[in-house]
Design an enzyme around this catalytic site. Structure first.
Site, PDB file in Angstrom:
ATOM      1  N   ARG A 237       0.820  -1.221   0.000  1.00  9.94           N
ATOM      2  CA  ARG A 237       0.000   0.000   0.000  1.00  9.94           C
ATOM      3  C   ARG A 237       0.854   1.271   0.000  1.00  9.94           C
ATOM      4  O   ARG A 237       0.602   2.167  -0.816  1.00  9.94           O
ATOM      5  CB  ARG A 237      -0.975  -0.024   1.181  1.00  9.94           C
ATOM      6  CG  ARG A 237      -2.125  -1.012   0.974  1.00  9.94           C
ATOM      7  CD  ARG A 237      -3.131  -0.951   2.107  1.00  9.94           C
ATOM      8  NE  ARG A 237      -2.548  -1.351   3.387  1.00  9.94           N
ATOM      9  CZ  ARG A 237      -3.176  -1.267   4.550  1.00  9.94           C
ATOM     10  NH1 ARG A 237      -4.409  -0.773   4.605  1.00  9.94           N
ATOM     11  NH2 ARG A 237      -2.600  -1.661   5.659  1.00  9.94           N
TER      12      ARG A 237
ATOM     13  N   ASN B  57      -6.928  -2.874   1.760  1.00  9.21           N
ATOM     14  CA  ASN B  57      -6.829  -4.324   1.848  1.00  9.21           C
ATOM     15  C   ASN B  57      -8.230  -4.906   1.846  1.00  9.21           C
ATOM     16  O   ASN B  57      -9.131  -4.381   2.512  1.00  9.21           O
ATOM     17  CB  ASN B  57      -6.117  -4.753   3.137  1.00  9.21           C
ATOM     18  CG  ASN B  57      -4.614  -4.611   3.039  1.00  9.21           C
ATOM     19  OD1 ASN B  57      -4.065  -4.539   1.945  1.00  9.21           O
ATOM     20  ND2 ASN B  57      -3.949  -4.569   4.180  1.00  9.21           N
TER      21      ASN B  57
END
Length: 776
Positions: free
Chosen positions: A23, A41
């Site tokens: 990320r 996620n």
């Protein structure tokens, strides 16, 4: 200038993309390219929405796959168009928990270079902290309690972040952004040293130093690592190593050795470039390396084998201990023989009582046991012997699982009895558990049951089929039958060697039929006997038996596995009759003591099942060659034969040939061909009586097996040959067979992602069951 069209895309990324800095990586790329949107996620992996000029978005997608963190693995990108929303910034959102799950947590990863620098920097606030980690390294699967992979779903949830850690955790530009196990001395786990009663005798750095002093003095310390306990002793002290062998009831099986560094490994072992890469890889497995003549290790570490199971520190705690010890240490699994590895410190006080002299523990809970992986290098390629830390929970992706092209229904495969693993198949992939070990004890079976529940819970998958071995008395088979009745799902029983072949086929995404050479210690055959020297024409739905070894009896059943001389007596009996067998073994004390009883078993056929096992033929030849009459661990006799053959190979004359097999057509229904080993035994005995060395006999036996494989492959007339089963852990056999087949024009496949031994059975069972279910 014409303004570039703005687009918005919804992107699903499947693979290992959680807990590896994926990320923050996307955040940095988006900022560099001026792309807006967000990432989160999800239960399937990572979910993104991207908005910006079409060129920038296309570049983003390319960089997403080509520049992702080294420990990330992108399996699949699914891209869908969306309507632009006018967003101008890129953000990171909280995780989504709903939807079909994919276990996308990375394996436990060895400490990275950045964390190692901090560990050694006196000016860093994490200096000498045993539990430092970041998105690039550290514990993952051993900590997770639920999906998605967030701190709240790990065993670190009880440790509240201090202000400094919180700032790092929430900063997208920091390498600890959402590093879920993040901690520091102010807010994280603590180290302690316990005595055998569980009383704390030291904490933190003092605990570490006292533990090392105990090891230096010849003591045994149980060290709680990332995936479970290890038992540590000084690898340079014969007294300490022998004490560990005595207490652990492990008289001969080699121990793994932890070295301070790769340079220290080189002092004791020969290290090829491919082997060094494995030692330093994020998985940091145990690598079997050839030992130098003056290695500095005591002989009792490896019990006269030429190899050492070497590893380097994979965790901060390991690095600190090695820095303090400044020398190699045995670091073997923290368990008693045939029991699972211990993961809880209170349990360790009970199950390791009488073995450990002290316990180096910490208060970071372990969610599931994850033992060390073991690998070898064969002609530059990795052969996995035990698949655990660093390799699980990566799934095996199957591109075309079913003959009708549909996805697999959820299938639970429960593996075999030895080297057990379990597997869950769903969609287009199979998720294998970590190595669970042998199911011989109640403790091991309970660990197996927990692993079954654990994998189903993490994946949120309810199996619709359960697959198992044919053997009715395996604990895994009995469990599968009970599971099928309890959940009203069909059981699928898969022949042991068919599962081996299907496992290797699935690794390589092969379809159609292959010649499967499946050689191992034994597994239930479809005729009720014990198979193990098999040549199968096999595809996923089924197989037919093309050829096998000539059967012989195992006097005493399982006792013959522990006493290779019994296998020798049996094959000599089949070759020469009772009188000839007794004469051939006349000098053996074991035969003098037990020969009459053994002869009675063979005469009457009591407790002496028929087998075609290549593993037991290895045992017989090892005993006849004078290498191993009694074995204290599985494969000991076969290993002695392999290593003797390797010693001879170095100086082998160019005209050396293998012993003869007689390959005959079979009039029965079980196979077209039978490989009669009696001419081999006759030649071997003759040579032995003439004074030929054990090494030459061992090498010629290997050549005979390779010739046999080539001969049966010519009969099969199939272009692809699969080599599988525990016998192909033998690197010499594997190497010679691959070369022989390649010279004859065959395409040869062997294992790369799962072990050739029974650790790969669950994969094969799952794939076979999927095809059988898909045909209905």
């Amino acid at each position: 200038m014409k303004q570039e069209t703005v687009v918005r895309l919804r992107v699903t990324v499947e693979g290992t993309v959680q807990g590896v800095g994926f990320r923050p990586f996307t955040f940095r790329v988006a900022q560099q390219l001026g792309v807006a949107g967000w990432i989160t996620n999800s239960s399937r992996g990572a979910l993104l929405e991207l908005e910006g000029p079409v060129g920038a978005v296309e570049t983003f997608l390319v960089r997403l796959q080509t520049e992702a963190p080294a420990t990330a693995k992108v399996d699949r990108l699914t891209v869908e168009p969306a309507s632009p929303m006018g967003e101008t910034v890129f953000g990171i959102r909280d995780s989504e928990g709903a939807g079909a799950r994919r276990l996308v947590v990375p394996p436990d990863l060895a400490i990275c270079a950045d964390c190692l620098r901090e560990l050694s920097d006196p000016m860093d606030r994490r200096y000498r902290y045993p539990f430092l980690t970041c998105t690039q390294c550290g514990p993952r699967v051993s900590l997770i309690t639920d999906i998605p992979y967030d701190r709240a779903n790990t065993t670190m949830s009880r440790f509240e972040l201090c202000m400094s850690c919180r700032v790092e955790y929430e900063d997208p530009t920091n390498r600890r952004f959402h590093a879920e196990p993040i901690a520091c001395p102010a807010c994280g786990p603590r180290l302690a040293l316990w005595d055998v009663q569980g009383h704390e005798v030291a904490r933190e750095q003092e605990a570490l130093q006292q533990a090392c002093e105990i090891i230096r003095q010849g003591g045994i310390v149980a060290v709680k690592g990332i995936g479970g306990f290890q038992l540590w002793v000084d690898a340079r002290s014969d007294t300490a190593v022998q004490r560990l062998r005595l207490r652990k009831t492990r008289p001969d099986k080699p121990f793994a050795v932890l070295f301070p560094s790769v340079s220290a490994v080189r002092e004791s072992c020969r290290v090829a470039p491919e082997e060094e890469v494995l030692l330093l890889s994020p998985g940091a497995p145990i690598v079997l390396l050839r030992q130098r003549n003056h290695s500095g290790l005591v002989q009792s570490v490896s019990s006269n084998t030429p190899f050492v199971g070497a590893m380097v520190p994979s965790s901060p705690l390991h690095h600190l201990l090695m820095t303090e010890l400044q020398g190699p240490a045995v670091a073997t699994s923290g368990n008693r023989s045939d029991e699972p590895i211990v993961i809880d410190e209170q349990e360790a006080l009970v199950r390791l009582a009488g073995i450990a002299d002290a316990f180096l523990v910490h208060d970071r809970a372990i969610a599931r046991p994850v033992d060390d992986s073991i690998v070898r290098v064969v002609e530059g390629e990795t052969l996995i012997l035990r698949r655990a830390r660093g390799y699980v929970p990566r799934s095996i992706r199957v591109q075309a699982p079913l003959t009708n092209g549909s996805a697999m229904v959820p299938i639970l495969a429960v593996g075999g009895h030895l080297k057990n693993t379990i597997a869950l198949a769903y969609g287009d992939r199979v998720m294998l558990s970590q190595h669970l070990g042998d199911l011989s004890t109640l403790e091991a079976f309970e660990a197996f049951r927990r692993a079954v529940d654990d994998l189903q819970r993490l994946l949120a998958v309810q199996p619709q089929v359960v697959a198992c071995d044919l053997h009715p008395d395996y604990r895994s088979t009995i469990f599968a039958q009970e599971f099928a009745e309890r959940h009203a799902v069909p059981p699928v029983r898969v022949q042991h060697h068919h599962a081996h072949v299907a496992s290797c086929m699935a690794e390589h995404n092969l379809d159609g039929e292959v010649l499967g050479v499946a050689w191992d210690g034994g597994g239930s055959g479809s005729d009720g006997t014990i198979w193990g020297g098999e040549f199968l024409i096999a595809g996923y739905p089924g197989f037919r038996r093309l050829a096998h070894l000539r059967p012989f009896r195992l006097p005493g059943g399982e006792a013959a596995m522990r006493k290779p001389w019994r296998c020798a007596f049996s094959v000599l009996w089949e070759t020469y009759g009772e009188k000839g067998a007794v004469e051939a073994c006349a000098a053996r004390q074991s035969v003098k003591k037990e020969g009459d009883a053994l002869a009675a078993l063979l005469h009457r056929g009591i407790a002496s099942p028929w087998t075609t096992s290549m593993g037991r033929l290895f045992d017989a030849v090892s005993s006849i060659a004078g290498l191993c009459d009694e074995a204290s661990f599985e494969g000991q006799a076969a290993m002695a034969l392999e290593f003797a053959a390797e010693r001879y190979e170095k100086n082998v004359p160019g005209d050396e040939t293998g012993y003869p097999f007689a390959v005959m057509r079979n009039d029965g229904n079980q196979a077209m061909w039978v490989a009669d080993w009696r001419p081999l035994i006759e030649s071997l005995i003759k040579e032995r009586r003439e004074g030929s060395s054990s090494e030459r006999i061992a090498y010629r036996f290997h050549l005979a097996l390779v010739d046999l494989i080539g001969q049966i492959a010519e009969h099969a007339t199939l272009p692809r040959v699969v080599l599988t089963g525990g016998c192909f852990q033998n690197v010499l056999l594997l190497r010679l067979a691959r070369r022989r087949l390649a010279r004859a024009g065959f395409t040869v496949y062997s294992h790369r992602q799962v072990p050739p031994n029974d650790g790969g059975l669950s994969l094969g069972q799952a794939i076979v069951a999927a095809h059988r279910s898909g045909e209905k």
